[in-house]
Design a protein around this motif. Structure first.
Motif, PDB file in Angstrom:
ATOM      1  N   ILE A  48       0.825  -1.220   0.000  1.00  0.00           N
ATOM      2  CA  ILE A  48       0.000   0.000   0.000  1.00  0.00           C
ATOM      3  C   ILE A  48       0.859   1.270   0.000  1.00  0.00           C
ATOM      4  O   ILE A  48       0.340   2.368  -0.170  1.00  0.00           O
ATOM      5  CB  ILE A  48      -0.990   0.036   1.187  1.00  0.00           C
ATOM      6  N   GLY A  49       2.186   1.098   0.223  1.00  0.00           N
ATOM      7  CA  GLY A  49       3.080   2.236   0.087  1.00  0.00           C
ATOM      8  C   GLY A  49       3.655   2.813   1.361  1.00  0.00           C
ATOM      9  O   GLY A  49       4.252   3.892   1.348  1.00  0.00           O
ATOM     10  N   LEU A  50       3.512   2.096   2.487  1.00  0.00           N
ATOM     11  CA  LEU A  50       4.143   2.569   3.717  1.00  0.00           C
ATOM     12  C   LEU A  50       5.654   2.382   3.642  1.00  0.00           C
ATOM     13  O   LEU A  50       6.157   1.531   2.902  1.00  0.00           O
ATOM     14  CB  LEU A  50       3.573   1.827   4.930  1.00  0.00           C
ATOM     15  N   LYS A  51       6.380   3.166   4.426  1.00  0.00           N
ATOM     16  CA  LYS A  51       7.836   3.121   4.426  1.00  0.00           C
ATOM     17  C   LYS A  51       8.347   2.486   5.724  1.00  0.00           C
ATOM     18  O   LYS A  51       7.620   2.340   6.683  1.00  0.00           O
ATOM     19  CB  LYS A  51       8.404   4.545   4.286  1.00  0.00           C
ATOM     20  N   ASP A  52       9.641   2.144   5.704  1.00  0.00           N
ATOM     21  CA  ASP A  52      10.315   1.599   6.893  1.00  0.00           C
ATOM     22  C   ASP A  52       9.541   0.422   7.494  1.00  0.00           C
ATOM     23  O   ASP A  52       9.382   0.328   8.716  1.00  0.00           O
ATOM     24  CB  ASP A  52      10.495   2.679   7.970  1.00  0.00           C
ATOM     25  N   MET A  62       6.420  -2.851  12.540  1.00  0.00           N
ATOM     26  CA  MET A  62       6.344  -1.389  12.561  1.00  0.00           C
ATOM     27  C   MET A  62       6.441  -0.861  11.140  1.00  0.00           C
ATOM     28  O   MET A  62       7.060  -1.492  10.273  1.00  0.00           O
ATOM     29  CB  MET A  62       7.459  -0.785  13.418  1.00  0.00           C
ATOM     30  N   ALA A  63       5.817   0.289  10.908  1.00  0.00           N
ATOM     31  CA  ALA A  63       5.879   0.919   9.586  1.00  0.00           C
ATOM     32  C   ALA A  63       5.603   2.413   9.741  1.00  0.00           C
ATOM     33  O   ALA A  63       5.106   2.865  10.770  1.00  0.00           O
ATOM     34  CB  ALA A  63       4.873   0.281   8.635  1.00  0.00           C
ATOM     35  N   THR A  64       5.924   3.172   8.691  1.00  0.00           N
ATOM     36  CA  THR A  64       5.836   4.631   8.741  1.00  0.00           C
ATOM     37  C   THR A  64       5.026   5.188   7.581  1.00  0.00           C
ATOM     38  O   THR A  64       5.212   4.772   6.431  1.00  0.00           O
ATOM     39  CB  THR A  64       7.247   5.256   8.681  1.00  0.00           C
ATOM     40  N   LEU A  65       4.142   6.120   7.924  1.00  0.00           N
ATOM     41  CA  LEU A  65       3.552   7.006   6.926  1.00  0.00           C
ATOM     42  C   LEU A  65       4.307   8.323   7.057  1.00  0.00           C
ATOM     43  O   LEU A  65       4.147   9.038   8.053  1.00  0.00           O
ATOM     44  CB  LEU A  65       2.063   7.223   7.199  1.00  0.00           C
TER      45      LEU A  65
END
Length: 415
Positions: A48-52, A62-65
């Motif tokens: 879906i395009g989240l980073k980290d 864990m993930a980052t928007l």
């Protein structure tokens, strides 16, 4: 904003994967099958395009928007757990979709005559005309807390697809083993890097909670003496009778079935034994810290009194604290609750601010340095065959997440 089909399909894809945790296991996650959903989530977050996007050796995700504004605002987080309760089987979940619910009984299982009825579960009446997802009566559903995961993933995807929504950095975290009290044990708060977070792990739409029980577990071991019952006079000591004295000496009306609101309790949940030895397992709960300490002292004093009566040590008690009321850590930063409350009101959701009669990852995380109130995920009747979730409640939870992120960026408050 969010289609029913989108959120329903995502939710069902999660609940049909068995992730039941195991309190008797010493590994993290406690069951190997939790990896099945954990690995799926990692790939989905990347897609879906989240980073980290990361997953560690214990299955913490864990993930980052990333922020899409050029000013500094607080980093906030949203957290849910992917395990389901060992109280009831989560294997082979077969969700049923009830569209335009008519307010009457729902036949979950015709063959076994299992009925979800508003006569018993009155909350059903709140959702007449809505779309409900239920079990088939043979398993739990897993809305606790796969509804929360569904809502967080959907909210992140929506914000990625709508860059006109201005926001700061958002972190998300998914944990194993919350249902057996270990969800936050190996959560790396420093790595997560948020100023504060919200668990999406409540029930009815509108719930907003920043108080929970102080909690302890107690193991009471009673030793007896077994001799031939025909020649037992003056010799036999029946540990079961001593256990009965202990049970009956605690306040009978201070048990889960007789308490509500902020009232605490003693709960005997397991008993096993014979003449020679009996073991009782209790949980001790109270929102008030002083009352919590007093409850532990009551059990210790009762142990001493019974030993004095028998003029020997026939009974031992071991009490271990489990978690504490997060209110102490959240009150100094009450603006984080205020933001969530404002978000709900702006969406015409009436906030239901009340204490949790239980625990949450948020409690432990708050004491680990990450203040973490709890927000509704929409499900009802957790941990059993009568569990259900209204799709409209999940959609509203997604909207609340998005609105909290928006408000945080506008207000520019720091923790």
């Amino acid at each position: 904003m969010i289609s029913k089909k989108q959120i329903t399909d995502r939710f069902i894809s999660y609940v049909t994967i068995d992730t039941e945790s195991d309190p008797d296991s010493n590994t993290t996650p406690s069951t190997e099958k939790q990896w099945d959903l954990a690995n799926k989530l990692v790939e989905e977050l990347k897609d879906i395009g989240l980073k980290d996007v990361t997953i560690d050796e214990n299955a913490y995700i864990m993930a980052t928007l990333p922020s899409n504004i050029d000013k500094e605002v607080p980093t906030i987080g949203f957290i849910s757990h992917f395990d389901t309760s060992p109280d009831f089987t989560g294997a082979h979940v077969k969700p049923q979709i009830i569209e335009n619910y008519d307010g009457e009984d729902i036949i979950l299982n015709q063959e076994e005559n299992i009925v979800l009825s508003p006569d018993y579960f009155e909350d059903l009446k709140l959702y007449k005309g809505q779309t409900l997802i239920t079990t088939d009566g043979t398993t739990l559903l897993g809305a606790d807390d796969k509804a929360g995961i569904t809502e967080i993933v959907t909210a992140m995807e929506y914000m990625i697809q709508h860059p006109e929504i201005k926001h700061g950095k958002v972190r998300i975290g998914f944990t194993p083993d919350e249902e057996i009290g270990r969800g936050a044990h190996k959560f790396d708060v420093k790595k997560f890097g948020a100023d504060w977070a919200y668990t999406m792990d409540g029930s009815e739409i509108g719930e907003l909670e920043y108080e929970n029980f102080n909690a302890a577990g107690a193991v009471v071991t009673i030793k007896g003496k077994i001799v031939h019952p025909g020649y037992a006079k003056g010799k036999m000591i029946n540990s079961i009778y001593i256990a009965q004295d202990f049970i009956n000496s605690l306040p009978r009306m201070e048990t889960p079935e007789h308490t509500s609101g902020r009232e605490g309790f003693f709960h005997l949940h397991t008993i096993k034994g014979d003449v020679e030895e009996t073991q009782l397992q209790y949980i001790i709960r109270d929102h008030d810290k002083e009352h919590f300490q007093a409850r532990k002292e009551v059990m210790k004093k009762l142990t001493e009194e019974i030993n004095a009566q028998h003029k020997r040590e026939v009974i031992k008690i071991e009490i271990k604290d489990q978690y504490y009321n997060m209110r102490e850590k959240v009150e100094p930063v009450m603006h984080i609750v205020d933001i969530a409350e404002e978000a709900m009101k702006s969406l015409n959701i009436t906030p239901i601010i009340k204490p949790i009669r239980g625990g949450t990852d948020g409690s432990q995380l708050s004491y680990m340095g990450l203040p973490c109130p709890n927000i509704f995920a929409g499900g009802h009747n957790f941990h059993g065959r009568y569990e259900y979730v209204p799709v409209e409640s999940m959609i509203k939870a997604v909207e609340v997440i998005v609105k909290i992120v928006e408000l945080t960026a506008v207000k520019q408050k720091t923790s």
